[in-house]
Each structure stands twice: as C-alpha cells, then as structure tokens.
Scaffold this active site. Structure first.
Site, PDB file in Angstrom:
ATOM      1  CG  ASP A  28      -2.054   0.991   1.095  1.00 47.87           C
ATOM      2  OD1 ASP A  28      -3.209   0.548   1.025  1.00 47.87           O
ATOM      3  OD2 ASP A  28      -1.784   2.220   1.055  1.00 47.87           O
ATOM      4  CG  ASN A  83     -11.860  -0.831   4.146  1.00 48.93           C
ATOM      5  OD1 ASN A  83     -12.184  -1.281   5.238  1.00 48.93           O
ATOM      6  ND2 ASN A  83     -10.715  -0.190   3.957  1.00 48.93           N
ATOM      7  N   GLY A  89     -15.285   3.043   4.080  1.00 53.98           N
ATOM      8  CA  GLY A  89     -14.157   3.834   3.604  1.00 53.98           C
ATOM      9  C   GLY A  89     -13.534   3.345   2.319  1.00 53.98           C
ATOM     10  CD  GLN A  90     -14.785  -0.696  -2.282  1.00 56.08           C
ATOM     11  OE1 GLN A  90     -15.871  -1.035  -1.802  1.00 56.08           O
ATOM     12  NE2 GLN A  90     -14.261  -1.271  -3.347  1.00 56.08           N
ATOM     13  CG  HIS A  96      -8.720  -3.102  -2.336  1.00 58.04           C
ATOM     14  ND1 HIS A  96      -9.705  -2.415  -3.020  1.00 58.04           N
ATOM     15  CD2 HIS A  96      -8.501  -2.407  -1.186  1.00 58.04           C
ATOM     16  CE1 HIS A  96     -10.055  -1.347  -2.323  1.00 58.04           C
ATOM     17  NE2 HIS A  96      -9.346  -1.322  -1.203  1.00 58.04           N
ATOM     18  CG  HIS A  98      -6.727  -2.899   3.163  1.00 56.95           C
ATOM     19  ND1 HIS A  98      -6.024  -1.723   2.998  1.00 56.95           N
ATOM     20  CD2 HIS A  98      -7.941  -2.679   2.593  1.00 56.95           C
ATOM     21  CE1 HIS A  98      -6.780  -0.830   2.357  1.00 56.95           C
ATOM     22  NE2 HIS A  98      -7.946  -1.393   2.109  1.00 56.95           N
TER      23      HIS A  98
HETATM   24  P1  AMP Z   1      -9.736   1.357   0.375  1.00 55.31           P
HETATM   25  O1  AMP Z   1      -9.845   2.629   1.153  1.00 55.31           O
HETATM   26  O2  AMP Z   1     -10.110   0.117   1.145  1.00 55.31           O
HETATM   27  O3  AMP Z   1     -10.444   1.441  -0.958  1.00 55.31           O
HETATM   28  O4  AMP Z   1      -8.199   1.165   0.101  1.00 55.31           O
HETATM   29  C1  AMP Z   1      -7.538   1.727  -0.971  1.00 55.31           C
HETATM   30  C2  AMP Z   1      -6.079   1.683  -0.623  1.00 55.31           C
HETATM   31  O5  AMP Z   1      -5.333   1.852  -1.817  1.00 55.31           O
HETATM   32  C3  AMP Z   1      -5.616   2.764   0.348  1.00 55.31           C
HETATM   33  O6  AMP Z   1      -5.066   2.159   1.507  1.00 55.31           O
HETATM   34  C4  AMP Z   1      -4.572   3.538  -0.457  1.00 55.31           C
HETATM   35  O7  AMP Z   1      -3.507   3.967   0.326  1.00 55.31           O
HETATM   36  C5  AMP Z   1      -4.157   2.529  -1.501  1.00 55.31           C
HETATM   37  N1  AMP Z   1      -3.641   3.046  -2.742  1.00 55.31           N
HETATM   38  C6  AMP Z   1      -4.189   4.022  -3.516  1.00 55.31           C
HETATM   39  N2  AMP Z   1      -3.445   4.210  -4.617  1.00 55.31           N
HETATM   40  C7  AMP Z   1      -2.417   3.324  -4.544  1.00 55.31           C
HETATM   41  C8  AMP Z   1      -1.294   3.033  -5.383  1.00 55.31           C
HETATM   42  N3  AMP Z   1      -1.087   3.668  -6.544  1.00 55.31           N
HETATM   43  N4  AMP Z   1      -0.440   2.056  -4.991  1.00 55.31           N
HETATM   44  C9  AMP Z   1      -0.644   1.399  -3.836  1.00 55.31           C
HETATM   45  N5  AMP Z   1      -1.670   1.627  -3.005  1.00 55.31           N
HETATM   46  C10 AMP Z   1      -2.542   2.577  -3.353  1.00 55.31           C
END
Ligand code: AMP
Length: 110
Positions: A28, A83, A89-90, A96, A98
């Site tokens: 991340d 999420n 908070g998605q 995906h 985490h």
């Molecule tokens: P969510 O809030 O569950 O949709 O998680 C999205 C996640 O993607 C967040 O933790 C961000 O920090 C991560 N994220 C967004 N853009 C990137 C990227 N280019 N590379 C890696 N992680 C990312």
C-alpha cells in the site's frame, strides 16, 4: 479504469510482493502498519458486494495468507480487511484485501 487496473496493466508502478495467475499483491502506498499489502484479483470486480465468484475470493484469501507468511507476520498475527462501500471507507472500486500486521492491531477498528 481504476488505479488498481492500471497497476495490473503495468501502466503505473507498484512495489509488487507476489503474483500468480489469479491475483497481484503489492505494498500500500500509504501504509497503516509496518506491513500493509493489498491483494487484488486480476478480474475487475468493484467490491465484495458485487462478487459472485467464490473461487476468486478464495484465491484472494489464499494470496493474503501467503503474503503474511512470506513477509514474516504469520506467527505474530495479522488482519485481512475488505472495505466495502462508503461507510467502510472504500476508495478504490476494484475489490482488494488489505493485509495488515507487524504491530498490535486494536479492535474494534475505528
Ligand atoms: P480502500 O480505502 O479500502 O479502498 O483502500 C484503498 C487503498 O489503496 C488505500 O489504503 C490507499 O492507500 C491505496 N492506494 C491508492 N493508490 C495506490 C497506489 N497507486 N499504490 C498502492 N496503493 C494505493
């Protein structure tokens, strides 16, 4: 197209941890724990709410466990979070998981 699809297509870089025919795992960009890896399926599904393929979900979970094992947080413990939609908070609408570990994780999450 989501940012995760661009990572899958190698249009933007990511720190890749593991890959197989079903999934890609990468760090991340804004880590919330010493280990914070995202596992995504190679098929584009917006969220868990729209998932219908149990096999794909299983592959994501197995990849999450593999990442935890290979990054050394299996014994100390880790959390796998999907999420789903607004209140959770998605922000990226490509399903995906985490994988979080390397520190004590409080419960319940905020
Ligand atoms: P969510 O809030 O569950 O949709 O998680 C999205 C996640 O993607 C967040 O933790 C961000 O920090 C991560 N994220 C967004 N853009 C990137 C990227 N280019 N590379 C890696 N992680 C990312």
């Amino acid at each position: 197209m989501t940012i995760f699809q661009k990572i899958l297509d190698r249009q933007i870089p990511a720190r890749i941890v593991a890959e197989d025919e079903h999934c890609l795992a990468f760090h991340d960009v804004n880590p919330q724990a010493p280990v914070h890896v995202l596992v995504i399926p190679k098929v584009a599904v917006r969220s868990l709410a729209e998932a219908t393929d149990a096999g794909m979900l299983g592959q994501v979970m197995l990849m999450a466990a593999r990442v935890a094992r290979e990054l050394g947080i299996e014994d100390s413990g880790y959390r796998v979070v999907l999420n789903t939609n607004g209140n959770a908070g998605q922000t990226v609408f490509h399903l995906h998981a985490h994988v979080l570990g390397g520190r004590v994780l409080t419960w319940p999450p905020g």
